[in-house]
Design a protein around this motif. Structure first.
Motif, PDB file in Angstrom:
ATOM      1  N   LYS A  20      -3.572  -1.204 -17.927  1.00  0.00           N
ATOM      2  CA  LYS A  20      -3.376  -0.754 -16.561  1.00  0.00           C
ATOM      3  C   LYS A  20      -2.012  -0.100 -16.403  1.00  0.00           C
ATOM      4  O   LYS A  20      -1.043  -0.521 -17.002  1.00  0.00           O
ATOM      5  N   MET A  21      -1.970   0.917 -15.523  1.00  0.00           N
ATOM      6  CA  MET A  21      -0.711   1.602 -15.253  1.00  0.00           C
ATOM      7  C   MET A  21       0.205   0.703 -14.437  1.00  0.00           C
ATOM      8  O   MET A  21      -0.215   0.078 -13.466  1.00  0.00           O
ATOM      9  N   GLN A  22       1.450   0.632 -14.844  1.00  0.00           N
ATOM     10  CA  GLN A  22       2.446  -0.107 -14.094  1.00  0.00           C
ATOM     11  C   GLN A  22       3.134   0.842 -13.113  1.00  0.00           C
ATOM     12  O   GLN A  22       3.051   2.062 -13.240  1.00  0.00           O
ATOM     13  N   ALA A  23       3.838   0.262 -12.132  1.00  0.00           N
ATOM     14  CA  ALA A  23       4.503   1.078 -11.118  1.00  0.00           C
ATOM     15  C   ALA A  23       5.477   2.063 -11.749  1.00  0.00           C
ATOM     16  O   ALA A  23       5.524   3.244 -11.371  1.00  0.00           O
ATOM     17  N   MET A 133       3.737  -0.725  -6.337  1.00  0.00           N
ATOM     18  CA  MET A 133       2.527   0.078  -6.436  1.00  0.00           C
ATOM     19  C   MET A 133       1.298  -0.813  -6.438  1.00  0.00           C
ATOM     20  O   MET A 133       1.326  -1.941  -6.955  1.00  0.00           O
ATOM     21  N   GLU A 134       0.217  -0.320  -5.861  1.00  0.00           N
ATOM     22  CA  GLU A 134      -1.075  -0.984  -5.957  1.00  0.00           C
ATOM     23  C   GLU A 134      -2.139   0.074  -6.229  1.00  0.00           C
ATOM     24  O   GLU A 134      -1.983   1.241  -5.869  1.00  0.00           O
ATOM     25  N   GLU A 135      -3.227  -0.362  -6.887  1.00  0.00           N
ATOM     26  CA  GLU A 135      -4.329   0.544  -7.204  1.00  0.00           C
ATOM     27  C   GLU A 135      -5.494   0.216  -6.289  1.00  0.00           C
ATOM     28  O   GLU A 135      -5.982  -0.914  -6.247  1.00  0.00           O
ATOM     29  N   VAL A 136      -5.950   1.231  -5.529  1.00  0.00           N
ATOM     30  CA  VAL A 136      -7.041   1.048  -4.583  1.00  0.00           C
ATOM     31  C   VAL A 136      -7.993   2.235  -4.698  1.00  0.00           C
ATOM     32  O   VAL A 136      -7.575   3.393  -4.561  1.00  0.00           O
ATOM     33  N   ASP A 137      -9.276   1.928  -4.959  1.00  0.00           N
ATOM     34  CA  ASP A 137     -10.307   2.972  -5.032  1.00  0.00           C
ATOM     35  C   ASP A 137      -9.916   4.104  -5.971  1.00  0.00           C
ATOM     36  O   ASP A 137      -9.996   5.294  -5.624  1.00  0.00           O
ATOM     37  N   SER A 138      -9.476   3.731  -7.174  1.00  0.00           N
ATOM     38  CA  SER A 138      -9.116   4.700  -8.220  1.00  0.00           C
ATOM     39  C   SER A 138      -7.943   5.590  -7.811  1.00  0.00           C
ATOM     40  O   SER A 138      -7.803   6.707  -8.309  1.00  0.00           O
ATOM     41  N   LYS A 139      -7.120   5.130  -6.900  1.00  0.00           N
ATOM     42  CA  LYS A 139      -5.910   5.851  -6.509  1.00  0.00           C
ATOM     43  C   LYS A 139      -4.731   4.903  -6.570  1.00  0.00           C
ATOM     44  O   LYS A 139      -4.868   3.689  -6.419  1.00  0.00           O
ATOM     45  N   TYR A 140      -3.541   5.468  -6.801  1.00  0.00           N
ATOM     46  CA  TYR A 140      -2.316   4.690  -6.836  1.00  0.00           C
ATOM     47  C   TYR A 140      -1.571   4.872  -5.516  1.00  0.00           C
ATOM     48  O   TYR A 140      -1.373   5.997  -5.045  1.00  0.00           O
ATOM     49  N   ILE A 141      -1.174   3.761  -4.932  1.00  0.00           N
ATOM     50  CA  ILE A 141      -0.412   3.797  -3.682  1.00  0.00           C
ATOM     51  C   ILE A 141       0.990   3.261  -3.963  1.00  0.00           C
ATOM     52  O   ILE A 141       1.174   2.080  -4.261  1.00  0.00           O
ATOM     53  N   ILE A 142       1.979   4.154  -3.876  1.00  0.00           N
ATOM     54  CA  ILE A 142       3.371   3.808  -4.178  1.00  0.00           C
ATOM     55  C   ILE A 142       4.106   3.543  -2.865  1.00  0.00           C
ATOM     56  O   ILE A 142       4.068   4.361  -1.947  1.00  0.00           O
ATOM     57  N   LYS A 143       4.761   2.418  -2.792  1.00  0.00           N
ATOM     58  CA  LYS A 143       5.501   2.038  -1.590  1.00  0.00           C
ATOM     59  C   LYS A 143       6.991   2.079  -1.868  1.00  0.00           C
ATOM     60  O   LYS A 143       7.469   1.503  -2.838  1.00  0.00           O
TER      61      LYS A 143
END
Length: 402
Positions: A20-23, A133-143
């Motif tokens: 898995k991709m890390q932040a 970062m979190e992974e949701v629905d095959s997308k990465y969300i960076i905070k």
């Protein structure tokens, strides 16, 4: 024994999400992709949420290395267009329909967060040591945290990218975890063929404008130092001091012998043998009052004066945080006008304003506003401007209304 240890290691890696991709990986890959671009064109829509109001813009952001920017913003409610342009000379905020521009010696866009500029987004992400970062629905969300010096309530952003590191959405949240700005990305071309010629102020200069024509919005800042570029007003063919019969428009006070029908058709008036320019003036239908003013501050004076372009209303506020608010109908400049401002361009709900140390200038719904107060902080100035409403009520008043 070795086989057993290897098997345990494989199970442990799988259990902890091996692969898995890390932040840090996502941030680096996304940043590299943007930083490797020498020029880009981003298109999308931006929504700004202010209390119960939503202001929607279409956005097109153009970038060329060495800090060339051109951002086209069109308000979807009234079709009001403005352009933020940065080139080798300065930063400009251009309103094409008014034939006017503010000119800034500013560090924009490097001095604050910008939710529609890729490099500004990257700067916020890479400067935040606590980025997540979190992974949701095959997308990465960076905070990450954001930096809006004039709006301390804006706290962080969520940047959504797909598996190919294409930017999809940017959301900016306040301290209460409420979305205040949302930018939906329609397309990003990281290999755009842009050159310095695409960032020229001259592209927006109209050398001749019929000021009798109405516009969607305008400005007329009598308090600003003004400069104008080369232009012309109703250049006419003349012979022996008389207007040619074929001329469509007569310059003010030029002696000519036009027919009354031709003169009035072009918004002029006939006075004897002269064709006078009947300049349209604007009347303020309503005075717009701020629904927010600082505590221990009150409306102490209201004056209405006539100008060459129409009416001007001057509201004076006294008390602990005294300030002046000037309102007048927006007017088109006959020659392209440049207004120098010592400050920065800033989004204010439905328009882009010019913010200086203790004043703010903006145009909204065909009305130009100038707000100034030495006792006000920039955040207080913006709070007043963002809470303007077409209402006869104010927080506090100390004058007798007629």
């Amino acid at each position: 024994m070795k086989k057993f240890l290897c098997l345990c290691s494989m199970i442990l890696l799988l259990a902890t999400g091996c692969g898995k991709m890390q932040a840090s990986d996502v941030v680096k890959e996304f940043s590299d992709r943007v930083n490797n671009s020498k020029s880009y064109v981003l298109k999308g829509t931006m929504e700004i949420y202010s209390d119960e109001d939503t202001f929607t813009y279409s956005v097109e952001a153009n970038y060329l290395k060495d800090n060339y920017y051109k951002v086209l913003l069109v308000n979807q409610t009234n079709n009001h267009e403005q352009v933020i342009l940065r080139n080798q000379d300065a930063v400009y905020v251009i309103t094409p329909s008014l034939n006017k521009s503010f000119k800034f010696q500013s560090e924009w866009p490097d001095n604050s967060s910008q939710s529609y500029l890729l490099r500004a987004i990257i700067n916020d992400i890479t400067k935040d040591a606590e980025v997540s970062m979190e992974e949701v629905d095959s997308k990465y969300i960076i905070k990450s945290k954001v930096n809006y010096p004039n709006n301390s309530d804006l706290a962080y952003q969520k940047v959504t990218v797909d598996k190919d590191m294409n930017l999809k959405m940017v959301e900016v949240y306040n301290q209460s975890d409420v979305v205040k700005i949302k930018v939906n990305i329609n397309s990003v071309d990281l290999k755009a063929s842009l050159s310095e010629n695409d960032f020229k102020l001259e592209d927006y200069v109209k050398e001749e404008v019929n000021t009798n024509q109405s516009s969607n919005s305008g400005t007329n800042n009598s308090a600003s130092q003004k400069d104008t570029t080369k232009g012309s007003q109703n250049d006419l063919k003349q012979s022996d001091g008389e207007c040619s019969e074929d001329d469509a428009t007569c310059k003010t006070d030029d002696t000519c012998d036009p027919t009354k029908e031709k003169c009035e058709t072009n918004n002029n008036t006939c006075e004897g043998s002269s064709c006078k320019n009947a300049k349209t003036t604007g009347v303020l239908e309503d005075i717009v009052y701020p629904l927010y003013i600082p505590s221990n501050t009150y409306l102490s004076g209201k004056d209405k004066v006539d100008t060459d372009n129409g009416e001007r209303v001057i509201l004076t506020f006294g008390g602990d945080k005294s300030f002046v608010l000037v309102e007048e109908v927006a007017n088109v400049s006959s020659e392209f006008e440049i207004i120098p401002v010592y400050g920065d361009p800033l989004m204010i709900n439905d328009t882009i304003g010019a913010l200086s140390e203790n004043s703010l200038y903006w145009t909204s719904n065909q009305v130009s506003y100038y707000l100034a107060g030495n006792d006000l902080s920039q955040e207080e100035i913006l709070n007043i401007a963002r809470n303007m409403n077409n209402s006869a009520s104010v927080v506090n008043t100390n004058i007798n209304e007629k």
